[in-house]
Design a protein around this motif. Sequence first.
Motif, PDB file in Angstrom:
ATOM      1  N   PHE A  71      55.037  40.788  41.155  1.00  0.00           N
ATOM      2  CA  PHE A  71      54.061  41.677  40.560  1.00  0.00           C
ATOM      3  C   PHE A  71      54.125  43.101  41.080  1.00  0.00           C
ATOM      4  N   PHE A  72      54.906  43.334  42.081  1.00  0.00           N
ATOM      5  CA  PHE A  72      55.059  44.718  42.524  1.00  0.00           C
ATOM      6  C   PHE A  72      55.851  45.454  41.457  1.00  0.00           C
ATOM      7  N   THR A  73      55.487  46.718  41.241  1.00  0.00           N
ATOM      8  CA  THR A  73      56.113  47.443  40.130  1.00  0.00           C
ATOM      9  C   THR A  73      57.610  47.541  40.335  1.00  0.00           C
ATOM     10  N   GLU A  74      58.287  47.427  39.228  1.00  0.00           N
ATOM     11  CA  GLU A  74      59.740  47.466  39.286  1.00  0.00           C
ATOM     12  C   GLU A  74      60.223  48.775  39.860  1.00  0.00           C
ATOM     13  N   GLY A  75      61.354  48.677  40.436  1.00  0.00           N
ATOM     14  CA  GLY A  75      61.899  49.905  41.011  1.00  0.00           C
ATOM     15  C   GLY A  75      61.665  49.888  42.510  1.00  0.00           C
ATOM     16  N   ILE A  76      61.264  51.018  43.019  1.00  0.00           N
ATOM     17  CA  ILE A  76      61.239  51.147  44.475  1.00  0.00           C
ATOM     18  C   ILE A  76      60.244  50.191  45.120  1.00  0.00           C
ATOM     19  N   ASN A  77      59.109  49.936  44.449  1.00  0.00           N
ATOM     20  CA  ASN A  77      58.095  49.084  45.078  1.00  0.00           C
ATOM     21  C   ASN A  77      58.603  47.666  45.271  1.00  0.00           C
ATOM     22  N   GLN A  78      59.202  47.119  44.239  1.00  0.00           N
ATOM     23  CA  GLN A  78      59.704  45.767  44.350  1.00  0.00           C
ATOM     24  C   GLN A  78      60.822  45.695  45.370  1.00  0.00           C
ATOM     25  N   LYS A  79      61.672  46.678  45.349  1.00  0.00           N
ATOM     26  CA  LYS A  79      62.805  46.696  46.280  1.00  0.00           C
ATOM     27  C   LYS A  79      62.302  46.632  47.703  1.00  0.00           C
ATOM     28  N   ILE A  80      61.306  47.490  47.984  1.00  0.00           N
ATOM     29  CA  ILE A  80      60.806  47.572  49.357  1.00  0.00           C
ATOM     30  C   ILE A  80      60.212  46.248  49.791  1.00  0.00           C
ATOM     31  N   ILE A  81      59.358  45.665  48.961  1.00  0.00           N
ATOM     32  CA  ILE A  81      58.679  44.452  49.393  1.00  0.00           C
ATOM     33  C   ILE A  81      59.675  43.307  49.552  1.00  0.00           C
ATOM     34  N   ALA A  82      60.641  43.231  48.658  1.00  0.00           N
ATOM     35  CA  ALA A  82      61.618  42.144  48.769  1.00  0.00           C
ATOM     36  C   ALA A  82      62.390  42.265  50.069  1.00  0.00           C
ATOM     37  N   GLN A  83      62.754  43.517  50.378  1.00  0.00           N
ATOM     38  CA  GLN A  83      63.537  43.737  51.588  1.00  0.00           C
ATOM     39  C   GLN A  83      62.728  43.403  52.827  1.00  0.00           C
ATOM     40  N   ARG A  84      61.431  43.806  52.781  1.00  0.00           N
ATOM     41  CA  ARG A  84      60.596  43.549  53.952  1.00  0.00           C
ATOM     42  C   ARG A  84      60.425  42.053  54.202  1.00  0.00           C
ATOM     43  N   VAL A  85      60.199  41.311  53.117  1.00  0.00           N
ATOM     44  CA  VAL A  85      59.991  39.870  53.264  1.00  0.00           C
ATOM     45  C   VAL A  85      61.233  39.228  53.860  1.00  0.00           C
ATOM     46  N   LYS A  86      62.378  39.644  53.345  1.00  0.00           N
ATOM     47  CA  LYS A  86      63.643  39.097  53.822  1.00  0.00           C
ATOM     48  C   LYS A  86      63.801  39.364  55.311  1.00  0.00           C
ATOM     49  N   GLU A  87      63.577  40.623  55.696  1.00  0.00           N
ATOM     50  CA  GLU A  87      63.687  41.041  57.095  1.00  0.00           C
ATOM     51  C   GLU A  87      62.779  40.199  57.987  1.00  0.00           C
ATOM     52  N   CYS A  88      61.589  39.983  57.460  1.00  0.00           N
ATOM     53  CA  CYS A  88      60.597  39.279  58.248  1.00  0.00           C
ATOM     54  C   CYS A  88      61.007  37.822  58.450  1.00  0.00           C
ATOM     55  N   MET A  89      61.501  37.232  57.394  1.00  0.00           N
ATOM     56  CA  MET A  89      61.857  35.824  57.496  1.00  0.00           C
ATOM     57  C   MET A  89      63.085  35.626  58.355  1.00  0.00           C
ATOM     58  N   GLU A  90      63.976  36.600  58.340  1.00  0.00           N
ATOM     59  CA  GLU A  90      65.203  36.442  59.121  1.00  0.00           C
ATOM     60  C   GLU A  90      65.011  36.855  60.576  1.00  0.00           C
ATOM     61  N   ASN A  91      64.390  38.022  60.767  1.00  0.00           N
ATOM     62  CA  ASN A  91      64.296  38.550  62.127  1.00  0.00           C
ATOM     63  C   ASN A  91      62.891  38.594  62.704  1.00  0.00           C
ATOM     64  N   GLY A  92      61.935  38.222  61.891  1.00  0.00           N
ATOM     65  CA  GLY A  92      60.566  38.273  62.401  1.00  0.00           C
ATOM     66  C   GLY A  92      59.975  39.662  62.443  1.00  0.00           C
ATOM     67  N   THR A  93      60.593  40.641  61.746  1.00  0.00           N
ATOM     68  CA  THR A  93      60.052  41.993  61.762  1.00  0.00           C
ATOM     69  C   THR A  93      58.794  42.072  60.906  1.00  0.00           C
ATOM     70  N   PRO A  94      57.677  42.467  61.473  1.00  0.00           N
ATOM     71  CA  PRO A  94      56.456  42.569  60.670  1.00  0.00           C
ATOM     72  C   PRO A  94      56.524  43.799  59.781  1.00  0.00           C
ATOM     73  N   TRP A  95      55.749  43.783  58.708  1.00  0.00           N
ATOM     74  CA  TRP A  95      55.729  44.969  57.856  1.00  0.00           C
ATOM     75  C   TRP A  95      54.298  45.431  57.561  1.00  0.00           C
ATOM     76  N   ASP A  96      54.192  46.693  57.170  1.00  0.00           N
ATOM     77  CA  ASP A  96      52.907  47.319  56.836  1.00  0.00           C
ATOM     78  C   ASP A  96      53.244  48.413  55.826  1.00  0.00           C
ATOM     79  N   GLU A  97      53.039  48.125  54.547  1.00  0.00           N
ATOM     80  CA  GLU A  97      53.444  49.071  53.508  1.00  0.00           C
ATOM     81  C   GLU A  97      52.335  49.350  52.507  1.00  0.00           C
TER      82      GLU A  97
END
Lengths: 742, 138
Positions: free
Chosen positions: A308-334
């Motif tokens: 549901f995040f808007t296509e384009g930069i918003n979706q890209k960012i959230i997808a990347q953050r989730v991936k990062e978090c699941m792999e490395n445990g990096t928390p996000w705040d966006e």
Amino acid sequence: MKKVGDNKYNQFYEMLLKAPSAVGMVKGENHVYEMVNPLYLQLMGRKDVIGKTVAEVFPEMEEQGIIAQLDRVYQTGETYNGKERLIKVANKDTGGYADFYLDYVYQPYIDNDGLIAGVFFFINDRTEQVTTKKKIEKSESQYRRIVETAQEGIWLLDEFGRTTFVNKKLCEILEYSEVEMLGKKNSFFMDEASKRQALKALERRKRGVAESLEYKFISKSGKKILTKVAANPIFDDAENFKGSLGMVSDITEKKHLEELLEKSNRLARIGSWEIDVEKNTVYWSDITKEIREAPANFIPDLSTGIGFFTEGINQKIIAQRVKECMENGTPWDEELQFKTFKGNLKWVRTIGEAVFTNGKCSKIYGCFQDITERKNAVNKIFRSEAKLKVAQTIAQVGSWEVDIFTNTHTWSDEIYRILGMDKSVVPSAETFLDFVHPDDRPMASKRVAEAFAKHQDSSFYFQFYKENDELGYGLTEWRFEFDKAGNPLYISGILRDLTKEKKAENERLKMISDLHQRNNDLEQFSYIVSHNLRSPVANIIGLTEELKDESHSAEVKKILGEALISDAHRLENVIGDLNTILQTKTEITERKELVIFSDLTHDIELSISNLIQKEEVAITTDFSAIDEFNTIKSYLQSIFYNLISNSIKFRQPTVRPLIEISSQLSKNKLILTFKDNGSGIDLEKKGDEVFGLYKRFHADREGKGMGLYMVKTQVETLGGKISVASKVNSGTVFTVEFEHDA
Amino acid sequence: MNLPNRFIVVDDDRISNLICELACRRFSSLPEIKTFLDPHEALSFIKDAYTNSQNSTPTMLFLDINMPVISGWDFLDIFNELPPHIRQQFSIYILTSSLEQRDVEKAEAHKYVKGLLSKPLSAETIEGIYSEDIFITK
């Protein structure tokens, strides 16, 4: 013992040797070992003791009081019983001491004569029992301490649910004493709903079910206590239900806090979410669903979250953050944009964290906050600020603010621009005063200090130098803002650039002054002219009256007649002058041409060469600055001619006339200077009449008094100005100024 | 009727002075008539002739306003500086071709000016002022 009855003695001896206690005998006042059994030796860790004193074998016994006890028994004949006494025995090998708990008996040995000869001793080693007992005691007291100091209540019930044991904490929780609780069923202390619950729970306990339940209790003082109880059934070895053990936690406060959190989350529009990575389930709190405008019963999955995040930069960012978090445990705040289920665009702050178990991400969770309003508000502020900035630039008004509490000064961009300051300058009262014109600085300083001291609204005008060194004119005005108690919080002020207005005002004043001047000139002109017309007319009237008188002689008549003609001419001349002046004052019909000053002067010199010779006049010129001017030639000729001839006419009799004519260029003005060493003018007395019409200062010189008047008229008609400086007998300087655009 | 002992005219206009002289003569042939083109000359004469005299009848002085170098008002300023016993011997009249209101006001305001007369001066005018018995010094 005597050898008589050896058999009995031997049997006893055998028994003694095999006795399960350590047995022995000491003789004499020094307690010399007479006999010991092997057990004794084994127990005490000694070998060859026979014939030695106790003190010798066990020096450590002295300070422990053993020797004294032996002495007592030996002397008094009283038996001594020691029960579980702690005796420290030295270990010869290690050098250390071993602890023994011993039961022992000291019995006097009476010889055949009835005298105490020694002491029998029987020792039982109770060390193991005692230490075990102590351990049990210690362990029990530890358990007791745990039970008593537990932060949880501990409740033991029998198979009927009646209380057999409660710890201190539980009593605290329910506010009942131990005595009040024992024997009562746990349900006794519960509210109605929980009572019913407890009844059902007991059945489950009997079936062996262990579980965690929430019960509501009512304390002794009537308070409602919410608890979480971890209940375990107790079975004996025969698998009979004997009762339950409950660990009781008071969660009233916790529950309360949870409710508060829920409330504040709701207020702040913060929803929570959780993704269980292993089970692949997603949880959204109610608020999260609300923000997303999803139905309350919606069950989300991971893709719904990101999708549901808007296509384009918003979706890209959230997808990347989730991936990062699941792999490395990096928390996000966006802060990102997304579309709700209903298709509305919203701004949201999404925060996520991961939980790692055994090196792998097992869960990610976080919160979800609707910041649309804030984002919009921030945007509005940006827009508003931008508008204000534009408005300030157009109006040339800058704004400033002082936060009194933190003593912070803020200036809008326009202020920097008005004062011509670089934007890196830190705003403060001092910096502002530095930019104020030195003439106005004392006043401005005073006003600023007053403002800060008296907390009064006010304003003041001040001059300052602009970036281009032009003199600027400004106004600063301010207002104080107070809190409810009357303490000053802020000062809000404006700074207006009034330079243009001031210039306009100055020009207006100049125009008015010029108009006044012109008016005065006109009035003077009309006054003078009318007088100079009236004068000959009056004479003509008088003369004609006289001529009517026949009694006058022919001689007189002749004189009268001549006088009449003379005045008639005079009248004609005045009218002629009037004409000339009026022609000069009105529109210039002649064309402008380029006039060379040096040529003009030369021509004039030629035309009055006789006069120059006669009066021994010297004329010097300096037109090095500028030698030409685009103007009406005849007027400039007249100006030069009149000024030169004036200087010659009004020479000092004893000094050769010297006339110096020069030109200058200054800013956009052409300045011509006519300097002579003539008799000068008393400007104090006659200053305003120098250029007056028909004003003559010297009766003995020729002239109608029109020359300088004409010069002034001509200069002004060409758009210039003329002024005079002079001192009697020191010469005169006429300065003529024209606008010069080149 | 006390005739003035002398008429003095101060004006830079020769012809005007001629007219005045004729008017005075027509009024009376007795008093001396003196005309001055230069006010400075007039003032020197006044100083010389009146310092030590004590005339019972005043001198009528006709003064023009618009003169070059020094005006009628300037003349009066200088006249004010003269000792009182000289000033007392004069009746001064401003004689002018001007019709300006401000000149009239200025004349009326002046201490030693008895009145303002318009040119050309005539015998009738002199008679008029004479008979008004304003020989008493203000």
